[in-house]
Scaffold this motif. Sequence first.
Motif, PDB file in Angstrom:
ATOM      1  N   LEU B  10       0.880  -1.122  -0.065  1.00  0.00           N
ATOM      2  CA  LEU B  10      -0.107  -0.142  -0.141  1.00  0.00           C
ATOM      3  C   LEU B  10       0.827   1.115   0.024  1.00  0.00           C
ATOM      4  O   LEU B  10       1.722   1.241   0.682  1.00  0.00           O
ATOM      5  N   LEU B  11       0.248   2.235  -0.961  1.00  0.00           N
ATOM      6  CA  LEU B  11       1.228   3.555  -0.548  1.00  0.00           C
ATOM      7  C   LEU B  11       0.341   4.580  -0.880  1.00  0.00           C
ATOM      8  O   LEU B  11      -0.671   4.504  -1.790  1.00  0.00           O
ATOM      9  N   SER B  12       0.322   5.363  -0.019  1.00  0.00           N
ATOM     10  CA  SER B  12      -0.853   6.572   0.298  1.00  0.00           C
ATOM     11  C   SER B  12       0.012   7.688  -0.078  1.00  0.00           C
ATOM     12  O   SER B  12       1.167   8.071   0.656  1.00  0.00           O
ATOM     13  N   VAL B  13      -0.170   8.797  -0.788  1.00  0.00           N
ATOM     14  CA  VAL B  13       0.218   9.863  -1.354  1.00  0.00           C
ATOM     15  C   VAL B  13      -0.830  11.191  -1.162  1.00  0.00           C
ATOM     16  O   VAL B  13      -2.039  10.690  -1.686  1.00  0.00           O
ATOM     17  N   PHE B  14      -0.595  12.131  -1.244  1.00  0.00           N
ATOM     18  CA  PHE B  14      -1.613  13.411  -1.289  1.00  0.00           C
ATOM     19  C   PHE B  14      -1.431  13.780  -2.432  1.00  0.00           C
ATOM     20  O   PHE B  14      -0.535  13.881  -3.398  1.00  0.00           O
ATOM     21  N   LYS B  15      -2.534  14.187  -2.996  1.00  0.00           N
ATOM     22  CA  LYS B  15      -2.942  14.762  -4.529  1.00  0.00           C
ATOM     23  C   LYS B  15      -1.763  15.636  -4.660  1.00  0.00           C
ATOM     24  O   LYS B  15      -1.627  16.619  -3.861  1.00  0.00           O
ATOM     25  N   GLY B  16      -1.242  15.757  -5.917  1.00  0.00           N
ATOM     26  CA  GLY B  16      -0.221  16.658  -6.220  1.00  0.00           C
ATOM     27  C   GLY B  16       0.841  16.610  -5.959  1.00  0.00           C
ATOM     28  O   GLY B  16       2.094  16.951  -6.385  1.00  0.00           O
ATOM     29  N   ALA B  17       1.121  15.436  -4.953  1.00  0.00           N
ATOM     30  CA  ALA B  17       2.599  14.917  -4.806  1.00  0.00           C
ATOM     31  C   ALA B  17       3.085  13.943  -5.582  1.00  0.00           C
ATOM     32  O   ALA B  17       2.500  13.291  -6.671  1.00  0.00           O
ATOM     33  N   ALA B  83      -5.606   3.071  -7.513  1.00  0.00           N
ATOM     34  CA  ALA B  83      -5.966   1.777  -8.252  1.00  0.00           C
ATOM     35  C   ALA B  83      -4.806   0.848  -7.553  1.00  0.00           C
ATOM     36  O   ALA B  83      -4.135   1.125  -6.962  1.00  0.00           O
ATOM     37  N   MET B  84      -4.936  -0.243  -8.106  1.00  0.00           N
ATOM     38  CA  MET B  84      -3.968  -1.706  -7.716  1.00  0.00           C
ATOM     39  C   MET B  84      -3.262  -1.370  -9.016  1.00  0.00           C
ATOM     40  O   MET B  84      -3.478  -1.708 -10.190  1.00  0.00           O
ATOM     41  N   TYR B  85      -1.646  -1.661  -8.837  1.00  0.00           N
ATOM     42  CA  TYR B  85      -0.805  -1.618  -9.897  1.00  0.00           C
ATOM     43  C   TYR B  85       0.060  -2.967  -9.869  1.00  0.00           C
ATOM     44  O   TYR B  85       0.605  -3.130  -8.598  1.00  0.00           O
ATOM     45  N   TYR B  86       0.128  -3.403 -10.875  1.00  0.00           N
ATOM     46  CA  TYR B  86       0.892  -4.823 -11.118  1.00  0.00           C
ATOM     47  C   TYR B  86       2.160  -4.564 -12.169  1.00  0.00           C
ATOM     48  O   TYR B  86       1.705  -4.207 -13.120  1.00  0.00           O
ATOM     49  N   CYS B  87       3.233  -5.014 -11.564  1.00  0.00           N
ATOM     50  CA  CYS B  87       4.266  -5.008 -12.511  1.00  0.00           C
ATOM     51  C   CYS B  87       4.424  -6.470 -13.216  1.00  0.00           C
ATOM     52  O   CYS B  87       4.359  -7.300 -12.291  1.00  0.00           O
ATOM     53  N   ALA B  88       4.978  -6.494 -14.126  1.00  0.00           N
ATOM     54  CA  ALA B  88       5.055  -7.844 -15.123  1.00  0.00           C
ATOM     55  C   ALA B  88       6.025  -8.122 -15.897  1.00  0.00           C
ATOM     56  O   ALA B  88       6.460  -6.742 -16.474  1.00  0.00           O
ATOM     57  N   LEU B  89       6.697  -9.263 -15.860  1.00  0.00           N
ATOM     58  CA  LEU B  89       7.769  -9.635 -16.723  1.00  0.00           C
ATOM     59  C   LEU B  89       7.706 -10.411 -17.577  1.00  0.00           C
ATOM     60  O   LEU B  89       6.746 -11.712 -17.388  1.00  0.00           O
ATOM     61  N   SER B  90       8.054 -10.560 -19.073  1.00  0.00           N
ATOM     62  CA  SER B  90       7.939 -11.573 -19.966  1.00  0.00           C
ATOM     63  C   SER B  90       9.281 -11.815 -20.118  1.00  0.00           C
ATOM     64  O   SER B  90      10.042 -11.016 -20.632  1.00  0.00           O
ATOM     65  N   ALA B  91       9.825 -13.122 -19.775  1.00  0.00           N
ATOM     66  CA  ALA B  91      11.164 -13.429 -20.389  1.00  0.00           C
ATOM     67  C   ALA B  91      11.265 -13.694 -21.951  1.00  0.00           C
ATOM     68  O   ALA B  91      10.454 -14.239 -22.442  1.00  0.00           O
ATOM     69  N   SER B  92      12.469 -13.225 -22.326  1.00  0.00           N
ATOM     70  CA  SER B  92      12.603 -13.532 -23.825  1.00  0.00           C
ATOM     71  C   SER B  92      12.424 -14.885 -24.254  1.00  0.00           C
ATOM     72  O   SER B  92      13.030 -15.832 -23.360  1.00  0.00           O
ATOM     73  N   GLY B 100       3.979  -9.459 -10.284  1.00  0.00           N
ATOM     74  CA  GLY B 100       4.646  -9.005  -8.883  1.00  0.00           C
ATOM     75  C   GLY B 100       3.011  -9.054  -7.862  1.00  0.00           C
ATOM     76  O   GLY B 100       2.039  -9.329  -8.552  1.00  0.00           O
ATOM     77  N   THR B 101       3.011  -8.833  -6.816  1.00  0.00           N
ATOM     78  CA  THR B 101       1.828  -8.940  -6.136  1.00  0.00           C
ATOM     79  C   THR B 101       0.930  -7.750  -6.028  1.00  0.00           C
ATOM     80  O   THR B 101      -0.136  -7.905  -5.289  1.00  0.00           O
ATOM     81  N   GLY B 102       1.623  -6.819  -6.389  1.00  0.00           N
ATOM     82  CA  GLY B 102       0.772  -5.611  -6.683  1.00  0.00           C
ATOM     83  C   GLY B 102       1.036  -4.666  -5.411  1.00  0.00           C
ATOM     84  O   GLY B 102       1.284  -4.894  -4.539  1.00  0.00           O
ATOM     85  N   THR B 103       0.542  -3.362  -6.000  1.00  0.00           N
ATOM     86  CA  THR B 103       0.879  -2.171  -5.068  1.00  0.00           C
ATOM     87  C   THR B 103      -0.372  -1.351  -4.954  1.00  0.00           C
ATOM     88  O   THR B 103      -1.093  -1.092  -6.131  1.00  0.00           O
ATOM     89  N   ARG B 104      -1.183  -1.214  -3.761  1.00  0.00           N
ATOM     90  CA  ARG B 104      -2.342  -0.372  -4.089  1.00  0.00           C
ATOM     91  C   ARG B 104      -2.067   1.002  -3.625  1.00  0.00           C
ATOM     92  O   ARG B 104      -1.591   1.456  -2.747  1.00  0.00           O
ATOM     93  N   LEU B 105      -2.324   1.953  -4.559  1.00  0.00           N
ATOM     94  CA  LEU B 105      -2.067   3.248  -4.553  1.00  0.00           C
ATOM     95  C   LEU B 105      -3.205   4.088  -4.150  1.00  0.00           C
ATOM     96  O   LEU B 105      -4.289   3.882  -4.909  1.00  0.00           O
TER      97      LEU B 105
END
Lengths: 113, 109
Positions: B10-17, B83-92, B100-105
């Motif tokens: 979880l990542l919380s930020v203020f609007k504009g930051a 939203a929920m953000y997921y990073c993903a990798l596709s190997a060549s 990844g397990t995701g980060t909720r922003l």
Amino acid sequence: GAGVSQSPSNKVTEKGKDVELRCDPISGHTALYWYRQSLGQGLEFLIYFQGNSAPDKSGLPSDRFSAERTGGSVSTLTIQRTQQEDSAVYLCASSRDLGQPQHFGDGTRLSIL
Amino acid sequence: AQRVTQPEKLLSVFKGAPVELKCNYSYSGSPELFWYVQYSRQRLQLLLRHISRESIKGFTADLNKGETSFHLKKPFAQEEDSAMYYCALSASGTYKYIFGTGTRLKVLA
């Protein structure tokens, strides 16, 4: 259709029963993928299909899991003798070709009692 | 083994930051990396991919092979970025995606 369609949206079943989950990809998409998302986990790759090639089944967690794709379109994921640890959201995605951006469905939430 | 790590649940930020969502990967070859986003009651959708080197909704991500990172950044967060953000990798040579397990922003007003 406009997007990837999955059915049912929710499925509750008793331990030991078999379940079938369906995925209807975007028309014209040759690649189809299945993922599983357990509570608090990321998306776990299960299997992908590409055209008429043999599917990559390397992500299937056990031989209770199988999937097929008929006519290069609709796919069915079957879980036999379900266990409680199979409870998860099962997501399907399709892409125009392998390596192209994947478009996801809404998923099927599977609950094993 | 290939792995994608998103250290923050979880990542919380203020609007504009400014906001930075971290993603580190483990892969010895040349990966293809993606960020996917899932807004409330919507489907998972592609936000951006590193080979495109584009900015989507003000977000950018640079692949740093030395640090094996692909952090997602935006200089000024908006409430609609929550939203929920997921990073993903596709190997060549393969088309499996490792997520990844995701980060909720959460962007606070």
